[in-house]
Design a protein around this motif. Structure first.
Motif, PDB file in Angstrom:
ATOM      1  N   VAL A 199     -13.682 -37.014   5.855  1.00  0.00           N
ATOM      2  CA  VAL A 199     -12.372 -36.935   6.485  1.00  0.00           C
ATOM      3  C   VAL A 199     -11.430 -37.923   5.807  1.00  0.00           C
ATOM      4  CG1 VAL A 199     -11.081 -37.287   8.630  1.00  0.00           C
ATOM      5  CG2 VAL A 199     -13.319 -36.188   8.684  1.00  0.00           C
ATOM      6  N   ASP A 200     -10.279 -37.433   5.347  1.00  0.00           N
ATOM      7  CA  ASP A 200      -9.325 -38.283   4.634  1.00  0.00           C
ATOM      8  C   ASP A 200      -8.620 -39.259   5.565  1.00  0.00           C
ATOM      9  OD1 ASP A 200      -9.939 -36.877   2.331  1.00  0.00           O
ATOM     10  OD2 ASP A 200      -8.320 -35.438   2.624  1.00  0.00           O
ATOM     11  N   ALA A 201      -8.178 -38.762   6.718  1.00  0.00           N
ATOM     12  CA  ALA A 201      -7.442 -39.590   7.676  1.00  0.00           C
ATOM     13  C   ALA A 201      -7.997 -39.311   9.069  1.00  0.00           C
ATOM     14  CB  ALA A 201      -5.950 -39.284   7.624  1.00  0.00           C
ATOM     15  N   ALA A 202      -8.696 -40.269   9.639  1.00  0.00           N
ATOM     16  CA  ALA A 202      -9.322 -40.094  10.950  1.00  0.00           C
ATOM     17  C   ALA A 202      -8.425 -40.667  12.042  1.00  0.00           C
ATOM     18  CB  ALA A 202     -10.683 -40.778  10.988  1.00  0.00           C
ATOM     19  N   VAL A 203      -8.254 -39.909  13.122  1.00  0.00           N
ATOM     20  CA  VAL A 203      -7.483 -40.398  14.273  1.00  0.00           C
ATOM     21  C   VAL A 203      -8.409 -40.825  15.399  1.00  0.00           C
ATOM     22  CG1 VAL A 203      -5.471 -39.013  13.709  1.00  0.00           C
ATOM     23  CG2 VAL A 203      -7.243 -38.038  15.174  1.00  0.00           C
ATOM     24  N   SER A 204      -9.666 -40.365  15.371  1.00  0.00           N
ATOM     25  CA  SER A 204     -10.652 -40.800  16.356  1.00  0.00           C
ATOM     26  C   SER A 204     -12.039 -40.629  15.767  1.00  0.00           C
ATOM     27  CB  SER A 204     -10.528 -40.003  17.665  1.00  0.00           C
ATOM     28  OG  SER A 204     -10.886 -38.649  17.459  1.00  0.00           O
ATOM     29  N   GLU A 228     -12.245 -36.753  14.478  1.00  0.00           N
ATOM     30  CA  GLU A 228     -11.113 -35.845  14.360  1.00  0.00           C
ATOM     31  C   GLU A 228     -10.104 -36.475  13.409  1.00  0.00           C
ATOM     32  OE1 GLU A 228      -9.348 -34.339  17.916  1.00  0.00           O
ATOM     33  OE2 GLU A 228     -11.237 -34.343  19.027  1.00  0.00           O
ATOM     34  N   GLY A 229      -9.472 -35.628  12.618  1.00  0.00           N
ATOM     35  CA  GLY A 229      -8.497 -36.144  11.666  1.00  0.00           C
ATOM     36  C   GLY A 229      -8.004 -35.045  10.766  1.00  0.00           C
ATOM     37  N   ALA A 230      -7.883 -35.363   9.478  1.00  0.00           N
ATOM     38  CA  ALA A 230      -7.346 -34.401   8.522  1.00  0.00           C
ATOM     39  C   ALA A 230      -8.104 -34.480   7.209  1.00  0.00           C
ATOM     40  CB  ALA A 230      -5.860 -34.660   8.280  1.00  0.00           C
ATOM     41  N   THR A 236      -8.899 -31.264  11.462  1.00  0.00           N
ATOM     42  CA  THR A 236     -10.315 -30.921  11.525  1.00  0.00           C
ATOM     43  C   THR A 236     -11.009 -31.664  12.658  1.00  0.00           C
ATOM     44  OG1 THR A 236     -12.351 -30.766  10.220  1.00  0.00           O
ATOM     45  CG2 THR A 236     -11.038 -32.732   9.927  1.00  0.00           C
ATOM     46  N   LYS A 237     -12.045 -31.032  13.205  1.00  0.00           N
ATOM     47  CA  LYS A 237     -12.927 -31.639  14.201  1.00  0.00           C
ATOM     48  C   LYS A 237     -14.353 -31.484  13.703  1.00  0.00           C
ATOM     49  CE  LYS A 237      -9.942 -30.560  18.167  1.00  0.00           C
ATOM     50  NZ  LYS A 237      -9.876 -29.873  19.492  1.00  0.00           N
TER      51      LYS A 237
END
Length: 273
Positions: A199-204, A228-230, A236-237
């Protein structure tokens, strides 16, 4: 969707992978102790970076799922099947840093290839050429940087080397402290699951690990994580679940088995999964 050999997955995209580590060289039978003394009742599971202890990794990967590409009707679905194989010798090096920046290694690949089929007959393959088989790895904030000191890698070759659950990143699942007993659970650092899953950028993110079985010679560790992120701009999840065997005699992760399930939305630079 069934993942052969790994149970079942409920999302559109699942990765089953297995890698094993074997010892290379004559110096690897030496037991490397913990830098801090432990009490008799405590459990220490440390995989140290030692350039004098080369290892060989055999890695296999199978992907089954659905690829979604944009169309006038909202999206076209394509069956996706992919396999990959990697065999390489690795030397890890210590670094005066923290978090993912501690990851330093040199790999020499004997095999690095992947084959994919999208739809009924669209086949693609990627192979790392012999002149690029020597790779230097550096841990960065969101991913592993992989460089060849001999040639300039193409975009396809860089993508080929970004393997899920990279063995050097998997060491981040080991406890950062001595465990009081076998039943104690621990969480991996926030960078570990996103980097394992690509995952390039994780939000959680979350990750829970626990010893499944323990003997004087080895520890079997089960883990489960979500993030979860992008990835290249696509939301993406991901769920990652598996177990690995830690050899307590040589202080190395000896084998690793996991299933990664992912649902990715179509984005501006990549299809959905």
């Amino acid at each position: 969707m069934n993942q052969q050999g790994y149970g079942s997955a409920n999302t559109r995209h699942a990765i089953g992978l297995l890698w094993t580590l074997t010892l290379a060289g004559t110096c690897l039978v030496t037991v490397i102790g913990s830098p801090h003394p432990t009490r008799a009742s405590e459990i220490s599971l440390v995989d140290p970076a030692d350039p004098n202890s080369p290892t060989q990794v055999d890695y296999s990967l199978k992907i089954e799922g659905t690829l979604v590409t944009p169309s006038q009707n909202g999206g076209t679905q394509w069956n996706l099947i992919s396999t990959a194989e990697f065999v390489f010798d690795q030397r890890r090096f210590p670094a005066d840093a923290t978090g993912p920046f501690t990851l330093r290694a040199i790999r020499r690949f004997a095999t690095a290839k992947t084959d994919s089929i999208v739809g009924k007959d669209h086949k693609t393959s990627a192979v790392l050429p012999q002149q690029a088989n020597l790779i230097h790895l550096y841990g960065a904030e969101n991913q592993l940087l992989q460089l060849s000191p001999q040639v300039r890698l193409t975009r396809q070759q860089v993508d080929l080397l970004q393997i899920p659950c990279d063995p050097i990143v998997a060491t981040g699942l080991l406890p950062a402290r001595n465990l009081k007993d076998q039943s104690e659970k621990w969480n991996a650092d926030s960078w570990v699951i996103p980097m394992l899953a690509g995952v390039d950028a994780a939000v959680s993110q979350s990750a829970t690990c626990q010893i499944k079985s323990l003997t004087e010679n080895e520890a079997v560790i089960a883990f489960e994580g979500t993030t979860e992120g992008a990835v290249t701009g696509s939301a993406t999840k991901i769920t990652l679940k598996g177990e690995f065997v830690f050899d307590r005699i040589i202080n190395r992760i000896r084998s690793f088995d996991a299933v990664q399930s992912e649902k990715r939305e179509p984005g501006p630079f990549s299809p959905g999964l």
